[in-house]
Write a protein that holds these residues in place. Structure first.
Motif, PDB file in Angstrom:
ATOM      1  N   GLY A 352     -47.810 -39.340  54.887  1.00  0.00           N
ATOM      2  CA  GLY A 352     -47.928 -38.445  54.130  1.00  0.00           C
ATOM      3  C   GLY A 352     -46.165 -39.269  52.578  1.00  0.00           C
ATOM      4  O   GLY A 352     -46.312 -38.141  52.187  1.00  0.00           O
ATOM      5  N   PHE A 353     -46.718 -40.645  53.331  1.00  0.00           N
ATOM      6  CA  PHE A 353     -45.799 -40.837  51.946  1.00  0.00           C
ATOM      7  C   PHE A 353     -43.904 -40.550  52.513  1.00  0.00           C
ATOM      8  O   PHE A 353     -43.021 -40.951  51.812  1.00  0.00           O
ATOM      9  CB  PHE A 353     -45.769 -41.389  51.313  1.00  0.00           C
ATOM     10  CG  PHE A 353     -46.889 -41.753  51.149  1.00  0.00           C
ATOM     11  CD1 PHE A 353     -46.921 -43.880  50.592  1.00  0.00           C
ATOM     12  CD2 PHE A 353     -48.341 -41.749  50.881  1.00  0.00           C
ATOM     13  CE1 PHE A 353     -48.096 -44.350  50.688  1.00  0.00           C
ATOM     14  CE2 PHE A 353     -49.444 -42.402  50.456  1.00  0.00           C
ATOM     15  CZ  PHE A 353     -49.058 -43.856  50.562  1.00  0.00           C
ATOM     16  N   LEU A 354     -43.516 -39.887  53.274  1.00  0.00           N
ATOM     17  CA  LEU A 354     -42.245 -39.668  54.077  1.00  0.00           C
ATOM     18  C   LEU A 354     -40.609 -40.372  54.223  1.00  0.00           C
ATOM     19  O   LEU A 354     -41.284 -41.439  54.389  1.00  0.00           O
ATOM     20  CB  LEU A 354     -41.895 -38.324  55.455  1.00  0.00           C
ATOM     21  CG  LEU A 354     -43.073 -37.097  55.027  1.00  0.00           C
ATOM     22  CD1 LEU A 354     -42.631 -36.212  56.200  1.00  0.00           C
ATOM     23  CD2 LEU A 354     -41.936 -36.062  53.978  1.00  0.00           C
ATOM     24  N   PRO A 355     -40.436 -40.275  53.498  1.00  0.00           N
ATOM     25  CA  PRO A 355     -39.395 -41.500  53.103  1.00  0.00           C
ATOM     26  C   PRO A 355     -38.146 -41.435  54.707  1.00  0.00           C
ATOM     27  O   PRO A 355     -38.450 -40.602  55.819  1.00  0.00           O
ATOM     28  CB  PRO A 355     -37.774 -41.208  52.388  1.00  0.00           C
ATOM     29  CG  PRO A 355     -38.568 -40.015  51.847  1.00  0.00           C
ATOM     30  CD  PRO A 355     -39.759 -39.115  52.894  1.00  0.00           C
ATOM     31  N   SER A 356     -38.298 -43.082  55.850  1.00  0.00           N
ATOM     32  CA  SER A 356     -37.736 -43.078  56.436  1.00  0.00           C
ATOM     33  C   SER A 356     -36.076 -43.747  56.437  1.00  0.00           C
ATOM     34  O   SER A 356     -36.196 -44.594  55.466  1.00  0.00           O
ATOM     35  CB  SER A 356     -38.327 -43.883  56.929  1.00  0.00           C
ATOM     36  OG  SER A 356     -38.477 -44.277  58.844  1.00  0.00           O
TER      37      SER A 356
END
Length: 647
Positions: A352-356
């Motif tokens: 879900g395009f979570l920041p890394s």
């Protein structure tokens, strides 16, 4: 000419400004928070001043600290970059009042265009067409819901002080309006300190077209043609290009003339962007393009304009701020070729395009593009700031050439263990509708599953992975197994028993025996045979408990232990929902004992300046709930445990 410049920003844009300032012989001063003490922009500047703790509201958003740093360092001028205080009229005025040069528009111009509702009214008076909607002062939720119904769904809720896609929600029905409004207002208040919104009619086939304009203190205003920023996800631009596909000369002339009128209406000075929304259902037509807003600053996507015009927009900013006229007249500006830009984010499209976040153990962006970045190998991606880590910019004689070169550039990206959207960018560039120029702002949303799915790892890749693991473990990266006449393989490695326990596979002295392994957390096996040997062209490395292959934007993990991460963002196959990053819980939607269905929102986490929804991975019951609204949580903290429903 300005002699010393403080950059009131960080990351990529700070490095970008430093580069041009250095070429002009201008001394540069960086500012930094605790988290950025060793950041690239700090290392590149001639001088750096510490301005406070890591959170932006205690450092980069504190105007008094910025001005104090400028005075302490002897800076003559302040460049705000984009974001942070770049469109804050009060800060701009404070800079001027402190006797410093403000590299940006007059504070009055920022005020006039800073609130979307007031700006639209002003543009309508100037003869610039605007989208229909509600722009009033009444912010009562019930009244706003009535206005939305009158406009007709779908509608777009937008923070009047917003930007960058924050504080913006598309609403398809009256039933969804209240929740969308509350979420929009929370995000707007957190990002801009202003929760007022406006409501616009949502265009069903929208294209996002914007015009770069530039003014000076001598009354000159020019445009540098248009950009197309329609490829977006959650209103955040993903790939931008200039010029716009399908734009004919007559429509371009009318659109750019309207942009110049808009700039002149507020006596604009410096770099700015007039953003338009186009109804592209019948192609780009001047009578179906409306003003959306003005960004009174340099844009993230400014490099594509630079590439097609040969202009350094930061240099123009510094010259105009020094009192010089715009270097070129309108008749001296022309479009030469095509340019594209891809935003490389530290995020995981598969969750879900979570920041890394994390340290860049591997960081190689190749050589096929202009790279505008704010990080280097070994730098830390922190949870405090926007997750964009670089921009890849390519150009060519036409759209096909620019796009092909950008595809090659994103395929060269090798970053680890921080996850990036490189493979997703490549998928977007290969999309048939994007290639044909037949796209709008909803393309990614419609195709997100296909665009974020990595191709399966075939037997050749599995075999190459096994061989590279063995080469690396033996200390000889070029060595291959000895193939015996009977077809069996022999590999002599120091402490081979440790290999067997660490990686979970064994080379057997019989032909074509299975090697058991895990790829991306899934148990699998491969028969290691002669046709599968080789493949030294991929980049392999060991990071933490996993071996990984980086190539063409994808990262595949080869490990012993299988840990399945399924469902949506922040979920695990065993029902344990872990925090994907440090952040603050702002809403909890369930209670212990509740029955939930797959995809149901469990809670909302605020991190890296965005809201992230964590959802149920499958149908079940909330067995454990450790999330409390308002609480700060660390990465991988257990927030919710879901027990699967009995079948």
């Amino acid at each position: 000419m300005i002699q010393s410049l403080l950059i009131a920003n960080r990351g990529e844009i700070a490095c970008r400004i430093i580069r041009t300032a250095r070429e002009m012989g201008i001394r540069t001063i960086a500012v930094y928070s605790d988290a950025d003490a060793k950041a690239l922009h700090v290392r590149q500047a001639d001088e750096a001043v510490h301005i406070g703790p890591s959170p932006t509201r205690e450092s980069y958003l504190v105007g008094e600290k910025i001005i104090a740093a400028a005075k302490a360092s002897g800076a003559q001028a302040i460049h705000p970059g984009y974001g942070f205080l770049s469109e804050n009229a009060e800060f701009a005025q404070a800079v001027v009042d402190a006797g410093l040069v403000w590299v940006g528009p007059n504070p009055a111009s920022i005020t006039a265009m800073g609130l979307k509702d007031a700006a639209k009214k002003l543009m309508a008076e100037a003869g610039v067409p605007v989208t229909p909607g509600y722009m009033g002062e009444n912010q009562d939720p019930d009244y706003l819901a009535e206005q939305a119904a009158e406009i007709g769904y779908p509608v777009l809720i937008k923070a009047v002080a917003g930007g960058g896609g924050k504080g913006m929600r598309k609403v398809d029905s009256a039933a969804d309006f209240a929740d969308a409004l509350a979420s929009c207002q929370r995000e707007a208040a957190a990002s801009f300190g202003n929760d007022h919104v406006l409501i616009e009619k949502y265009i069903l086939t929208p294209r996002h077209i914007e015009v770069q304009i530039f003014g000076d203190t001598h009354g000159n205003v020019v445009h540098l043609f248009e950009r197309d920023c329609s490829l977006q996800r959650r209103h955040q631009k993903v790939i931008e290009e200039a010029p716009a596909p399908g734009m004919d000369e007559a429509t371009r002339a009318e659109l750019c003339a309207a942009a110049v009128r808009a700039a002149k209406a507020v006596d604009y000075v410096g770099a700015g962007t007039i953003e338009f929304i186009a109804d592209a259902s019948e192609g780009l037509r001047a009578d179906r393009i409306w003003f959306m807003e003005m960004n009174t600053r340099l844009q993230v996507e400014h490099p594509v304009t630079e590439e097609i015009t040969g202009v350094d927009l930061v240099e123009w900013q510094l010259r105009v701020a020094s009192g010089e006229p715009i270097p070129l007249a309108q008749n001296e500006l022309a479009i030469d070729g095509w340019a594209m830009e891809a935003r490389l984010y530290a995020e995981d499209p598969t969750t879900g395009f979570l920041p890394s976040t994390g340290t860049l153990v591997e960081f190689d962006l190749g050589y096929r593009a202009r790279i505008d970045s704010g990080v280097e190998l070994g730098d830390l991606i922190s949870p405090y700031y926007d997750p964009m880590i670089a921009k890849l910019i390519t150009s060519g004689p036409n759209r096909h050439a620019a796009g092909y070169r950008l595809l090659e550039a994103v395929r060269q990206v090798q970053v680890w263990p921080v996850k990036t959207n490189a493979a997703f960018l490549g998928s977007c560039l290969l999309d048939e509708d994007f290639i044909a120029g037949n796209f709008d702002t909803g393309l990614i949303q419609r195709k997100v599953d296909a665009l974020t799915t990595a191709p399966p790892v075939d037997d050749a890749e599995k075999s190459a992975g096994v061989l590279n693991l063995l080469r690396a473990e033996s200390g000889d990266p070029m060595r291959s197994p000895l193939q015996r006449p009977d077809g069996s393989l022999d590999w002599s490695v120091h402490n081979s028993s440790r290999l067997n326990s660490l990686f979970g596979f064994r080379l057997n002295n019989a032909p074509n025996r299975l090697i058991r392994m895990t790829v991306d957390g899934e148990p699998t096996s491969v028969r290691l045979a002669e046709p599968l040997l080789g493949n030294r062209n991929k980049h392999y490395g060991r990071y933490g408990d996993a071996w990984s292959r980086l190539g063409e934007g994808f990262v595949h993990r080869f490990t012993l232990e299988s840990r399945f991460h399924g469902g949506t963002a922040g979920t695990a196959g065993d029902g344990a929902i872990l925090s994907p990053m440090p952040g603050k819980i702002i809403a909890v939607e369930v209670a212990a004992g509740d029955t939930v269905v797959k995809g149901q929102k469990l809670l909302t986490l605020e991190a890296m300046k965005m809201e992230h929804s964590l959802t149920a991975p499958f149908d079940g019951v909330v067995a454990e709930l450790n999330a409390v609204a308002g609480a700060q949580v660390q990465v991988e903290a257990l927030l919710v445990k879901i027990d699967a429903a009995e079948e």
